[in-house]
Enzyme design. Structure first.
Site, PDB file in Angstrom:
ATOM      1  CG  HIS A 130      -1.765  -0.528   6.665  1.00  0.00           C
ATOM      2  ND1 HIS A 130      -2.388   0.115   7.733  1.00  0.00           N
ATOM      3  CD2 HIS A 130      -0.438  -0.433   6.919  1.00  0.00           C
ATOM      4  CE1 HIS A 130      -1.478   0.574   8.575  1.00  0.00           C
ATOM      5  NE2 HIS A 130      -0.279   0.259   8.106  1.00  0.00           N
TER       6      HIS A 130
ATOM      7  CG  ASP B 201      -5.508  -1.869   9.022  1.00  0.00           C
ATOM      8  OD1 ASP B 201      -4.819  -1.681   7.998  1.00  0.00           O
ATOM      9  OD2 ASP B 201      -5.177  -2.677   9.905  1.00  0.00           O
TER      10      ASP B 201
ATOM     11  CG  ASP C 159       1.356   2.719  11.208  1.00  0.00           C
ATOM     12  OD1 ASP C 159       1.368   2.271  10.038  1.00  0.00           O
ATOM     13  OD2 ASP C 159       1.355   1.986  12.211  1.00  0.00           O
TER      14      ASP C 159
ATOM     15  CD  GLU D  37       0.494  -3.318   8.560  1.00  0.00           C
ATOM     16  OE1 GLU D  37       1.713  -3.505   8.615  1.00  0.00           O
ATOM     17  OE2 GLU D  37      -0.137  -2.663   9.422  1.00  0.00           O
ATOM     18  CD  GLU D  38      -1.301  -1.173  12.279  1.00  0.00           C
ATOM     19  OE1 GLU D  38      -0.561  -1.960  12.900  1.00  0.00           O
ATOM     20  OE2 GLU D  38      -0.917  -0.054  11.899  1.00  0.00           O
TER      21      GLU D  38
ATOM     22  CD  GLU E  52       3.509   0.295   7.247  1.00  0.00           C
ATOM     23  OE1 GLU E  52       3.422   1.186   8.118  1.00  0.00           O
ATOM     24  OE2 GLU E  52       2.740  -0.675   7.189  1.00  0.00           O
TER      25      GLU E  52
ATOM     26  CG  HIS F  68       1.326   1.138  16.601  1.00  0.00           C
ATOM     27  ND1 HIS F  68       1.547  -0.225  16.647  1.00  0.00           N
ATOM     28  CD2 HIS F  68       0.989   1.400  15.315  1.00  0.00           C
ATOM     29  CE1 HIS F  68       1.362  -0.753  15.445  1.00  0.00           C
ATOM     30  NE2 HIS F  68       1.015   0.227  14.615  1.00  0.00           N
TER      31      HIS F  68
END
Length: 382
Positions: free
Chosen positions: A77, A79, A109, A141-142, A166, A353
């Site tokens: 992804h 984003d 990530d 995706e997030e 991932e 994150h």
């Protein structure tokens, strides 16, 4: 033909592509998609960039080299989550190299997977390709996984395998939990706090709701188990509560947000129906209006066979047995297209994150080598 791995890292990190449910923070991913599209075009891929039907400010990408069916997909992804820059010691939007690490938002990530996948693609002689080699990049995706939900419109070849890059510490993940984000909205009747009977207190009703959900959580833990996961049972997390306005008014509105992490083979709709049935009794007792609903479409659990070719190949390449991970990914959406799918990438979810997100430099070359070997296995042999 393409920039160095470091320069690709630098370009991707410095190009913001935050996805967020708060529209004031949410950003387009188009600039990141265009970077990838240009590099892949330079590598001789046929590149399709397709805006989402649900949001034309976001786009997916599919790059393909080779014809026919079969072959391999590298997927990720484009984003990132938002960053609280005041909590970072470095600039989240500038690649910083120190202490044997690349720091920056998305290094782990999972923008950092793309430079390694593209470097692996660049190392392969096109004349060796006998089956298609694809690179896919999605949006959102997030948050909603809107990009993954529109994958079918990209018209993938009938690929044999897909690697979702991932962060798994270079351990192949063959299964992960599903995620259901939910909210309970309670509407009461306001009144002066000196007379409790003058209204219907939404917070009083919410107290009972939370108690019921905690009982339900214990039942889930008792009823279900899967030893593929470090946390072997389904979880229910009470995440966020908003209620009332002033202390001397009967609370007329309360909202609770929570998530449920489902094990494979669990049915999310049955869980939601169960919760609604339990909460209906509270509404009848208190006179409050109680609504339990999904905050967004759920992410299905994912599971593939540990005996599959891709799982076994990655296990042999890394000397790590396959395992489960608790976080959700786009894997079930690729699996639904008929590909054997495994979640596998450098970096650790412990850095994802988080402020000062990073990826260790000693993971980069081993990852590229493994991806090159996968290309030879799936695309360069008959």
């Amino acid at each position: 033909m393409i920039p160095s791995t470091t320069e690709m890292f630098r370009a991707l990190v410095s190009t913001p592509s935050v996805s967020c449910t708060d529209q004031q923070i949410d950003q387009s991913n188009i600039d990141v998609i265009n970077l990838l599209a240009n590099w892949l075009d330079d590598l001789g891929f046929d590149v399709v960039v397709k805006p989402l039907e649900s949001n034309h400010h976001k786009a997916n990408l599919l790059a393909r080299k080779g014809s026919g069916d079969g072959g391999l997909v590298f997927a990720g992804h484009s984003d990132t989550v938002p960053s609280r820059e005041s909590q970072w010691k470095v600039d989240p939007y500038a690649l910083t190299e120190q202490e044997g690490r690349f720091y920056g938002l998305g290094t782990c990530d999972m923008k950092g997977f793309f430079p390694l996948a593209l470097a692996a693609c660049a190392a392969i002689d096109d004349r060796q390709l006998k089956k298609p080699l694809c690179v896919a990049a999605t949006s959102d995706e997030e948050t909603s996984m809107a990009g993954a939900r529109e994958l079918e419109s990209l018209e993938f070849p009938k690929a044999d395998a897909a690697v979702i890059g991932e962060p798994t510490d270079l351990v192949p993940a063959y299964t992960h939990k599903g995620i259901a984000l939910m909210k309970v909205v309670i509407t009461g009747v306001a009144g002066h706090s000196s007379d409790p009977d003058a209204g219907v207190n939404a917070l009083d009703a919410m107290h009972q709701v939370i108690s019921k959900l905690m009982v339900f959580r214990t039942e889930l833990k008792t009823k279900y188990a899967n030893d593929a996961f470090a946390v072997q049972y389904p979880t229910l997390n009470l995440g966020c509560l908003h209620a009332g306005d002033v202390p001397n008014r009967i609370c007329a509105h309360a909202e609770l947000q929570f998530d449920i992490r489902l094990l494979p083979k669990m049915n999310v709709q049955l869980l939601i129906d169960d919760i609604r049935t339990r909460l209906a009794d509270i509404a009848e007792q208190t006179g409050a209006q109680i609504q339990a609903e999904s905050s967004c479409p759920s992410i299905p659990p994912f599971e593939t066979r540990t005996t599959g070719n891709l799982v076994r190949h990655l296990s042999n390449a890394t000397n790590h047995a396959p395992r489960g991970v608790a976080f959700g990914t786009e894997a079930p959406f690729y699996q639904a297209l008929g590909m054997e799918t495994v979640v596998f990438g450098p970096g650790s979810v412990n850095q994802a994150h988080q402020p000062d997100e990073y990826i260790s430099l000693d993971r980069l070359k081993p990852t590229q080598n493994i991806l090159e070997n996968l290309i030879h296995t799936y695309c360069a042999t008959s």
